[in-house]
Design a protein around this motif. Structure first.
Motif, mmCIF file in Angstrom:
data_model
loop_
_atom_site.group_PDB
_atom_site.id
_atom_site.type_symbol
_atom_site.label_atom_id
_atom_site.label_comp_id
_atom_site.label_asym_id
_atom_site.label_seq_id
_atom_site.Cartn_x
_atom_site.Cartn_y
_atom_site.Cartn_z
ATOM 1 N N ALA A 476 0.826 -1.200 0.000
ATOM 2 C CA ALA A 476 0.000 0.000 0.000
ATOM 3 C C ALA A 476 0.864 1.256 0.000
ATOM 4 O O ALA A 476 2.027 1.235 0.431
ATOM 5 N N GLY A 477 0.299 2.334 -0.486
ATOM 6 C CA GLY A 477 1.007 3.605 -0.471
ATOM 7 C C GLY A 477 0.050 4.755 -0.696
ATOM 8 O O GLY A 477 -1.040 4.568 -1.232
ATOM 9 N N GLU A 478 0.456 5.953 -0.281
ATOM 10 C CA GLU A 478 -0.401 7.112 -0.461
ATOM 11 C C GLU A 478 0.413 8.337 -0.859
ATOM 12 O O GLU A 478 1.639 8.404 -0.654
ATOM 13 N N VAL A 479 -0.284 9.282 -1.492
ATOM 14 C CA VAL A 479 0.289 10.576 -1.844
ATOM 15 C C VAL A 479 -0.603 11.658 -1.253
ATOM 16 O O VAL A 479 -1.769 11.415 -0.914
ATOM 17 N N THR A 480 -0.051 12.844 -1.149
ATOM 18 C CA THR A 480 -0.753 13.957 -0.515
ATOM 19 C C THR A 480 -0.821 15.139 -1.464
ATOM 20 O O THR A 480 0.137 15.408 -2.203
ATOM 21 N N LEU A 481 -1.954 15.845 -1.452
ATOM 22 C CA LEU A 481 -2.145 17.027 -2.278
ATOM 23 C C LEU A 481 -1.913 18.273 -1.431
ATOM 24 O O LEU A 481 -2.615 18.499 -0.430
ATOM 25 N N VAL A 482 -0.924 19.063 -1.833
ATOM 26 C CA VAL A 482 -0.533 20.259 -1.096
ATOM 27 C C VAL A 482 -0.971 21.489 -1.879
ATOM 28 O O VAL A 482 -0.722 21.568 -3.093
ATOM 29 N N PRO A 483 -1.615 22.467 -1.245
ATOM 30 C CA PRO A 483 -1.960 23.701 -1.957
ATOM 31 C C PRO A 483 -0.713 24.361 -2.541
ATOM 32 O O PRO A 483 0.299 24.524 -1.849
ATOM 33 N N ALA A 484 -0.776 24.714 -3.803
ATOM 34 C CA ALA A 484 0.406 25.281 -4.465
ATOM 35 C C ALA A 484 0.930 26.537 -3.778
ATOM 36 O O ALA A 484 2.155 26.724 -3.685
ATOM 37 N N ALA A 507 -5.050 21.767 -9.192
ATOM 38 C CA ALA A 507 -5.693 21.508 -7.898
ATOM 39 C C ALA A 507 -4.684 21.524 -6.758
ATOM 40 O O ALA A 507 -5.057 21.415 -5.593
ATOM 41 N N GLY A 508 -3.398 21.639 -7.100
ATOM 42 C CA GLY A 508 -2.360 21.623 -6.082
ATOM 43 C C GLY A 508 -1.167 20.809 -6.537
ATOM 44 O O GLY A 508 -1.092 20.362 -7.692
ATOM 45 N N CYS A 509 -0.221 20.618 -5.632
ATOM 46 C CA CYS A 509 1.010 19.868 -5.905
ATOM 47 C C CYS A 509 0.960 18.535 -5.157
ATOM 48 O O CYS A 509 0.730 18.508 -3.951
ATOM 49 N N VAL A 510 1.179 17.462 -5.874
ATOM 50 C CA VAL A 510 1.194 16.140 -5.258
ATOM 51 C C VAL A 510 2.590 15.865 -4.700
ATOM 52 O O VAL A 510 3.594 16.089 -5.377
ATOM 53 N N VAL A 511 2.633 15.383 -3.453
ATOM 54 C CA VAL A 511 3.894 14.945 -2.851
ATOM 55 C C VAL A 511 3.720 13.490 -2.419
ATOM 56 O O VAL A 511 2.627 13.034 -2.092
ATOM 57 N N GLY A 512 4.818 12.739 -2.466
ATOM 58 C CA GLY A 512 4.699 11.329 -2.111
ATOM 59 C C GLY A 512 6.058 10.742 -1.803
ATOM 60 O O GLY A 512 7.078 11.436 -1.856
ATOM 61 N N SER A 513 6.029 9.498 -1.538
ATOM 62 C CA SER A 513 4.880 8.641 -1.261
ATOM 63 C C SER A 513 5.271 7.715 -0.120
ATOM 64 O O SER A 513 6.406 7.741 0.349
#
Length: 624
Positions: A476-484, A507-513
């Motif tokens: 399993a793994g996840e990523v996070t959406l950060v406001p730009a 919609a923002g910047c994805v960071v991971g993971s």
């Protein structure tokens, strides 16, 4: 054991005293007379009985040694276009140890290509790949004409080809100048690729060469030469070469069922539909209203490099190039955004080792180069923690939109349903759900349902001969959406390393993971967001108050599964113990890298095209 890595040495433009294009490395001219297309027609086309031999054929395949400027290919392609009785498909595989750069090739073709082929020459230049070792697939005429370029030593590449050649164009510098291109071992390797009735032709006509060709398996004869040469050599293969894999009757394999509608299944669906197949895709996730990668707003596709150019590096490089070729024409949002990737060093002490790796590989600097911290920060538009390498073709991809676009390819039919097992039905396979209902049937069924394929094989009594597949596990793994705005608008390019930080997708910047072993479910968690935010912070230098103020657990994100096999390479191909049943699984964290490439690997095999992968790589990822 694989051959030691040898960097590619590009050709350079040089001319002799008579103004002829010249290779200082071999002390020979590329074309001894101005009528190079005339030589191609006389020696290579007529010498192989073309165009007559290809008429009435569904496909015709040519193997060439010595691509040079591509004038033989352009002449062949032009002849194919002019012939109303041409085969539906023309495949050319050409080996070149010293390719020209795109700019140099463009300059030379403008000078040497006949006016009647100007348009074809321009199309060749437009698709000309980066000068990287290995196989490169180019497609023209909506895929009806393919050119597979092998950049590297022909003596290394030829035994790694999987194809059936109907004709051989033996070209290259004179045998006394470049004996390796005419060596008995190379000629034997080429003969192993011969289809029944295969022919060969070359302008060279020494007694030693004719003897070597006879020993390799060709019946040869001298014929009148071209452009002042008294003789050339023509021949016919005495026996067909080895067949890498049998291809079913095309009349019975034009429908395929693909189990799984994630990155693997979507890549296969596009590849087969593009070859005229009817494709039924079974999607378990859509059956419960949760399509694969729904909510996965952004991900990165970046190749990797290794000092020894190992299998993982070679496959990721091939996958990156194939993805760009296959997906760049997709609608906006689904097509890759080529923004580049900075791969940040793990620590400052890695700089010297990294420089040594890039020196050893000698890849083009416009494909990958080392950058210090200041240049990395300038490229990213944000202060980066350390220097590293910059991949100019690093791609930002929106997986949700990509998958939808691939599955919208004409010829692809989506059906909801979860496969529980498969069972043979004559020469076909039935896909059955848990209630015993038939979901679909076809002569070709491809399991592309990640970790779920293991259970399907187990329930079908087909897993035991596949010990590596039996060891597959889900991660399993996840990523996070950060406001730009929290990151000053976000980076201009992908920033990777221990984790990654992606440019704003609106919609923002994805960071991971994250990587969660033994997880019961794939969900967004506070702990996961703490990890992803910490990884993103570790890639950057400087103070971002709004970023530091983000509260883990309060942000949007996406969670999913990775199917991981031992060695972290996928399993691709037809099951040896179940003809007609294929798999494409174990993509791990490289789903975007493998999707288009593995789709085309399967498509090429089913269509009887030359392989896109060298045989040593194909063997490493074969189902076992």
């Amino acid at each position: 054991m694989s051959a030691p890595y040898v960097p590619l040495t590009p050709a350079v433009i040089d001319f002799d005293a008579d103004g002829k294009l010249y290779s200082a490395a071999y002390g020979d001219v590329y074309h001894p007379h101005p009528g190079s297309s005339g030589q191609a027609e006389h020696v290579f086309l007529r010498g192989n009985g073309l165009p007559e031999r290809w008429r009435g054929r569904g496909a015709f395949t040519v193997c060439e040694t010595g691509f040079g400027l591509g004038l033989n290919f352009l002449t062949l392609w032009h002849a194919w276009r002019q012939d109303p009785q041409r085969p539906a498909a023309l495949h050319v595989v050409s080996l070149e140890g010293h390719p020209f750069s795109r700019d140099d090739l463009s300059t030379l073709l403008a000078r040497y290509a006949p006016a009647s082929m100007d348009g074809l020459a321009q199309r060749l230049v437009e698709q000309w790949p980066a000068l990287l070792p290995g196989l490169h697939r180019l497609e023209f005429e909506n895929g009806a004409v393919t050119l597979t370029l092998g950049f590297g030593d022909a003596q290394v590449l030829a035994p790694r080809l999987a194809m059936r050649a109907d004709a051989f164009f033996l070209d290259g510098f004179a045998p006394e100048r470049n004996p390796g291109m005419w060596s008995p071992s190379l000629l034997r390797d080429l003969a192993q690729l011969a289809a029944p009735g295969a022919t060969m032709a070359t302008w060279a006509c020494t007694g030693e060469l004719r003897h070597a060709l006879k020993e390799a398996g060709f019946d040869v004869r001298r014929s009148p030469g071209y452009g002042g040469k008294w003789h050339m050599t023509e021949g016919v293969a005495r026996a067909p070469g080895k067949v890498a894999a049998s291809i079913a009757d095309p009349a019975t394999v034009q429908h395929a069922v693909v189990v799984g509608a994630g990155l693997a299944g979507a890549g296969i669906a596009q590849a087969l539909a593009g070859r005229g197949w009817r494709v039924t895709v079974l999607d378990a996730a859509r059956a419960v209203g949760a399509p694969a990668h729904a909510g996965h707003l952004a991900a990165a596709l970046t190749p990797v490099v290794a000092r020894d150019d190992n299998a993982r590096a070679r496959l990721s490089r091939a996958g990156s190039q194939r993805a760009l070729a296959r997906w760049q024409a997709l609608p906006e949002g689904a097509a890759p955004r080529v923004c580049g990737t900075i791969q940040v060093e793990r620590d400052a002490g890695k700089s010297a080792a990294l420089a040594g790796t890039l020196d050893t590989l000698a890849f083009p600097r416009d494909w990958v180069r080392q950058v210090d911290r200041d240049e990395a920060s300038a490229l990213a538009g944000l202060p980066v923690a350390r220097g590293g390498v910059f991949f100019a073709q690093g791609m930002l991809i929106q997986p949700n939109r990509l998958i939808d676009a691939l599955l919208a390819t004409p010829g692809v039919d989506m059906q909801p349903g979860r496969a529980a097992r498969v069972e043979p039905l004559g020469q076909a396979w039935r896909v059955i759900d848990a209630q015993g209902n038939e979901l679909a049937q076809a002569h070709t069924v491809i399991l592309a349902n990640a970790f779920g394929a293991q259970a399907v094989l187990q329930e079908s009594g087909l897993l035991d001969p596949l010990p590596r597949v039996a060891q597959m596990h889900a991660l399993a793994g996840e990523v996070t959406l950060v406001p730009a705005p929290a990151l000053g608008g976000g980076p201009r390019c992908i920033v990777g390393g221990e984790g990654y930080l992606l440019p704003d997708v609106g919609a923002g910047c994805v960071v991971g993971s994250t990587y969660e072993h033994g997880a019961a479910q794939a969900v967004v968690t506070e702990a996961g967001q703490r990890t992803t935010l910490a990884k993103a912070a570790g890639l950057l230098s400087g103070h971002f108050p709004d970023f530091d103020a983000l509260v883990p657990g309060s942000l949007a994100g996406w969670a999913g599964w990775r199917a991981v096999l031992p060695g972290r390479l996928p399993a691709i191909g037809e099951l040896p113990h179940a003809p007609g049943l294929w798999m494409a699984i174990g993509y791990a964290s490289r789903g975007l890298s493998w999707s288009a490439l593995m789709g085309d690997v399967i498509g090429a095999r089913l269509a009887g095209e030359p392989e896109l992968l060298e045989t040593d790589l194909a063997q490493l990822i074969s189902p076992r």
